[in-house]
Design a protein around this motif. Structure first.
Motif, PDB file in Angstrom:
ATOM      1  N   GLN A  60      -7.134  -1.159  -0.990  1.00  0.00           N
ATOM      2  CA  GLN A  60      -7.777   0.145  -1.158  1.00  0.00           C
ATOM      3  C   GLN A  60      -9.251  -0.097  -1.447  1.00  0.00           C
ATOM      4  O   GLN A  60      -9.603  -0.710  -2.448  1.00  0.00           O
ATOM      5  CB  GLN A  60      -7.142   0.916  -2.315  1.00  0.00           C
ATOM      6  CG  GLN A  60      -7.786   2.254  -2.610  1.00  0.00           C
ATOM      7  CD  GLN A  60      -7.492   3.295  -1.545  1.00  0.00           C
ATOM      8  OE1 GLN A  60      -6.345   3.458  -1.140  1.00  0.00           O
ATOM      9  NE2 GLN A  60      -8.520   3.994  -1.088  1.00  0.00           N
ATOM     10  N   LEU A  62     -13.290   0.879  -2.132  1.00  0.00           N
ATOM     11  CA  LEU A  62     -14.229   1.846  -2.693  1.00  0.00           C
ATOM     12  C   LEU A  62     -15.624   1.259  -2.530  1.00  0.00           C
ATOM     13  O   LEU A  62     -15.869   0.117  -2.934  1.00  0.00           O
ATOM     14  CB  LEU A  62     -13.959   2.104  -4.177  1.00  0.00           C
ATOM     15  CG  LEU A  62     -12.601   2.671  -4.595  1.00  0.00           C
ATOM     16  CD1 LEU A  62     -11.574   1.559  -4.790  1.00  0.00           C
ATOM     17  CD2 LEU A  62     -12.739   3.449  -5.893  1.00  0.00           C
ATOM     18  N   THR A  85     -11.989   9.034  -5.090  1.00  0.00           N
ATOM     19  CA  THR A  85     -10.840   8.356  -4.486  1.00  0.00           C
ATOM     20  C   THR A  85      -9.549   8.776  -5.169  1.00  0.00           C
ATOM     21  O   THR A  85      -8.524   8.987  -4.510  1.00  0.00           O
ATOM     22  CB  THR A  85     -11.013   6.828  -4.569  1.00  0.00           C
ATOM     23  OG1 THR A  85     -12.277   6.462  -4.006  1.00  0.00           O
ATOM     24  CG2 THR A  85      -9.905   6.113  -3.804  1.00  0.00           C
ATOM     25  N   GLN A  88      -8.607  12.149  -3.813  1.00  0.00           N
ATOM     26  CA  GLN A  88      -8.018  12.073  -2.470  1.00  0.00           C
ATOM     27  C   GLN A  88      -6.555  11.647  -2.539  1.00  0.00           C
ATOM     28  O   GLN A  88      -5.712  12.175  -1.815  1.00  0.00           O
ATOM     29  CB  GLN A  88      -8.805  11.085  -1.615  1.00  0.00           C
ATOM     30  CG  GLN A  88     -10.219  11.535  -1.281  1.00  0.00           C
ATOM     31  CD  GLN A  88     -11.032  10.434  -0.623  1.00  0.00           C
ATOM     32  OE1 GLN A  88     -10.495   9.404  -0.238  1.00  0.00           O
ATOM     33  NE2 GLN A  88     -12.339  10.644  -0.521  1.00  0.00           N
ATOM     34  N   SER A 137      -2.233   4.194  -5.696  1.00  0.00           N
ATOM     35  CA  SER A 137      -2.347   3.698  -4.312  1.00  0.00           C
ATOM     36  C   SER A 137      -1.263   2.683  -3.981  1.00  0.00           C
ATOM     37  O   SER A 137      -0.872   2.554  -2.816  1.00  0.00           O
ATOM     38  CB  SER A 137      -3.726   3.077  -4.082  1.00  0.00           C
ATOM     39  OG  SER A 137      -3.865   1.868  -4.816  1.00  0.00           O
TER      40      SER A 137
END
Length: 293
Positions: A60, A62, A85, A88, A137
């Motif tokens: 994931q 960023l 994030t 989302q 995530s």
């Protein structure tokens, strides 16, 4: 019409990702700190090479550029990318909470995150938010901070760096698969080194790696891309472009500007060849004037 010119450094991106995992010759498990002058391709490399490689590995990602908005505190920019994030990933759950005036979400029945106040008194710590993001995530996280040395320009930014170090330790300690990777770049090596040099700095013990400038391969690929755009078959030689690239400090945007001006104002490739032979210093002087402005 020709496609936009692109140049990929996938092997370099893969080697850096291996280093983050502790599987390469370079050990970047404490964080990867890359230094190179401005406009030499660091940010493009992060976005177009590193991020795709990381996503291919199931991470994931960023990304935050601390110079994207100089009016905001660096800490705010870091927190914003984490919060966005999270938003989302939380999706409908977060929207539903906000619709009834709730900012706090219960995490695993034990941790309450105030998403509107991450990094502030009474809100979730940045470390807590990253742990929440990792849990949500289900993937290893990687935070890429461009122009990271700018964080040290404010107290809040410095605290954010220490919070990232704490999050790295919390998410990595005792885990076979690391939960958080950190990549930080800087255009000022001395200032970037301040993050790692002394015991009082957040990433003491890590090293700063020189980010390699674009090499002859970039020049040759650019020369090949230019060839079909000359109907008379005349084109820029790779040797000429290499010399021009060196004169402008191996900055790709400046090389493209020189080539564009050669085509528009000087009559094409042969004129650039002649100009470099006659007055190479003029090109360098104009390039540095543009850079300074």
């Amino acid at each position: 019409m020709a496609e936009p010119f692109t140049y990929r450094r996938t092997a370099l991106a893969a080697s850096y990702c291996d280093a983050l995992e502790g599987r390469g010759i370079l050990d970047a498990t404490s964080g990867l700190f890359l230094a190179a002058p401005r406009r030499t391709g660091k940010s493009t490399f992060l976005r177009e090479d590193m991020v795709p490689e990381m996503r291919a590995r199931g991470w994931q990602t960023l990304y935050v550029d601390l110079w994207s908005d100089r009016s905001r505190d660096p800490a705010e920019l870091i927190i914003a990318v984490v919060r966005d994030t999270l938003a989302q990933l939380d999706g409908p759950v977060l929207k539903a909470a906000k619709s009834v005036g709730l900012d706090k979400l219960n995490v695993l029945g034990a941790l309450s995150l105030d998403l509107s106040k991450i990094g502030q008194p009474g809100g979730a710590t940045l470390s807590d938010a990253l742990e929440r993001l990792h849990t949500k995530s289900g993937k290893p996280l990687v935070l890429l901070v461009d122009e990271a040395q700018h964080a040290l320009s404010t107290e809040a930014g410095t605290r954010a760096m220490f919070a990232l170090k704490a999050a790295r330790d919390r998410l990595n300690q005792g885990r076979a698969i690391r939960g958080l990777h950190l990549v930080m770049t800087g255009s000022n090596r001395d200032k970037l080194t301040h993050l790692v040099l002394r015991r009082s700095e957040p990433f003491y013990g890590a090293g700063v790696t020189r980010f390699p400038l674009l090499d002859r391969g970039f020049v040759e690929a650019y020369a090949e891309w230019l060839k079909p755009q000359f109907a008379d078959g005349k084109s820029f030689s790779a040797d000429t472009l290499e010399r021009a690239f060196t004169l402008v400090g191996r900055r790709p945007e400046m090389l493209k500007r020189v080539v564009g001006e050669a085509v528009a104002d000087w009559g094409g490739a042969q004129a650039l060849d002649a100009l470099i032979e006659r007055n190479a210093q003029e090109i360098q002087h104009r390039a540095w004037q543009e850079f300074a402005s």
